[in-house]
Design an enzyme around this catalytic site. Structure first.
Site: not given
Length: 413
Positions: A62, A272, A366
């Protein structure tokens, strides 16, 4: 003034770390083994030049890498990058005394990120739109993004124009853009109060450009097409700003691991639960009780179940599991459980799970640090850790997902 450094290792955030007499110095975009010059300020330094490059250094894909704060390690060769991410999970577990054979990283392909959050701000030079430079409030305008889904990249100019139409503040604000089966879902936050004329102009723009929905601070401004995603073939109309896994492939990989582990469970608790990415898949074989604190997400899950066919019963309960976790007595009604908390983890809920008799547990996280803490609680409560699988869905960033599978012999009652 620049100083010469030798990079000893790669840090947890992707910075090269040089060891000096006055302590460690963190140098973004430097790799282990390299000799670099950098301008130092306390324990951080700005890379000036690479004098001796690592053989692991590659050309970043990028043009914005190094300025945009979205990616940290595009310059690291793929296999080394995968090892680095896996080691983050290994180190987190080791810090809690957990010995486990961590599996190979499930990789993330470029151009697959389906939910991206942009930052925008109106300035004297015009509308700024893009990502924020690391450790800064400066917005870097972008023309490409190799992590994002092509639908998002193709819409960059339109999204910037929309930001200009709805902006009524001089402060920075955020625009979350999600790819759905119906088109792009745009959720804006903190852009200021919209006037009636702005609402009309923005609505006409959304219709003309084929966007699925525009919401501002949770209020739907216009919804030409209800945004829909599929969870295991079940269509879910997601609410504005709903949490989704970053990539569809990672979500499916996690669902497969969890589903196989809980395949023998007749009654499963999904804690959750969000909009049902696990619950609606698990319901193909098991009865599921989904617990979620967000009312809109739980409502979306419930509607999806009621309009689906071929699923076993799915019940829902709105409950703040941080303030009021399910007790071990409540959990004993289930023979399988999956929990997927935010980055803070689920410490109090884990303490209740540890006291329970639920024989099969899948922990999804995560954040390797809070995952390790929660797993330590479960292991101390009698669970055995069967496997840990790291999954990458945050390409070239320091973040990594993981799925841990646990078992406990069920006590006789």
């Amino acid at each position: 003034m620049s100083t010469r450094f030798t990079i000893a290792k790669l840090g947890s955030q992707g910075d090269g770390i040089a060891e000096t007499e006055t302590g460690e110095v963190f140098i973004p975009f430097a790799l282990p083994g390299e000799v670099v010059t950098a301008a130092r300020e306390k324990d951080r330094a700005t890379l000036m030049s690479v004098l001796e490059a690592s053989p692991l250094r590659v050309d970043p894909p990028c043009r914005h890498f190094g300025a945009c704060g979205g990616c940290a390690v595009q310059h690291l060769e793929t296999e080394a990058y995968n090892r680095w991410k896996r080691e983050k999970v290994v180190h987190a577990l080791r810090s809690k005394g957990i010995a486990c054979d961590v599996g190979a990283l499930v990789p993330c392909a470029p151009h697959t990120r389906r939910r991206v959050v942009f930052t925008a701000r109106r300035s004297e030079a015009g509308m700024q739109f893009g990502f924020v430079r690391a450790l800064s409030s400066e917005i870097i305008s972008i023309e490409e993004c190799p992590i994002s889904a092509p639908q998002i990249v193709a819409a960059l100019d339109r999204l910037k124009a929309l930001a200009g139409l709805i902006c009524t503040t001089t402060k920075s604000f955020h625009m979350a853009v999600t790819v759905t089966g119906s088109g792009l879902d745009v959720a804006v936050h903190d852009s200021g109060k919209l006037g009636e004329n702005q609402r009309r102009v923005a609505s006409n723009f959304v219709i003309a450009e084929g966007l699925a929905r525009l919401s501002v601070d949770g209020e739907i401004i216009i919804e030409p097409k209800k945004p829909v995603v599929l969870f295991g073939g079940v269509a879910v109309a997601v609410p504005p700003g709903a949490f989704l896994q970053a990539t569809e492939a990672a979500e499916q990989a996690m669902a497969n691991i969890v589903g196989q582990h809980l395949a023998r469970a007749k009654k499963v608790a999904d804690l959750f639960a969000g909009c049902g990415s696990f619950a609606l898949r698990l319901a193909a074989r098991s009865e599921v009780h989904a617990v979620e604190g967000d009312a809109a997400a739980l409502s979306a899950l419930d509607r999806a179940f009621r309009f689906a066919s071929g699923l076993k019963r799915v019940t829902g309960e709105r409950r703040d599991l941080f303030r009021r976790p399910l007790t071990f007595k409540e959990l004993n009604a289930f023979d399988g459980l999956v929990f997927d908390p935010p980055r803070a983890g689920a410490e109090d809920q884990s303490k209740q799970i540890a006291r329970s008799d639920v024989p099969l547990v899948a922990a999804v996280s995560c954040n390797p640090v809070t995952l390790a803490r929660d797993l330590r609680i479960l292991l101390d409560g009698g669970y055995a850790l069967k496997s840990v699988t790291p999954i990458d869905q945050f390409l070239w960033s320091p973040h990594v997902e993981a799925v841990a599978l646990l078992e406990k012999p069920r006590r006789r009652r």
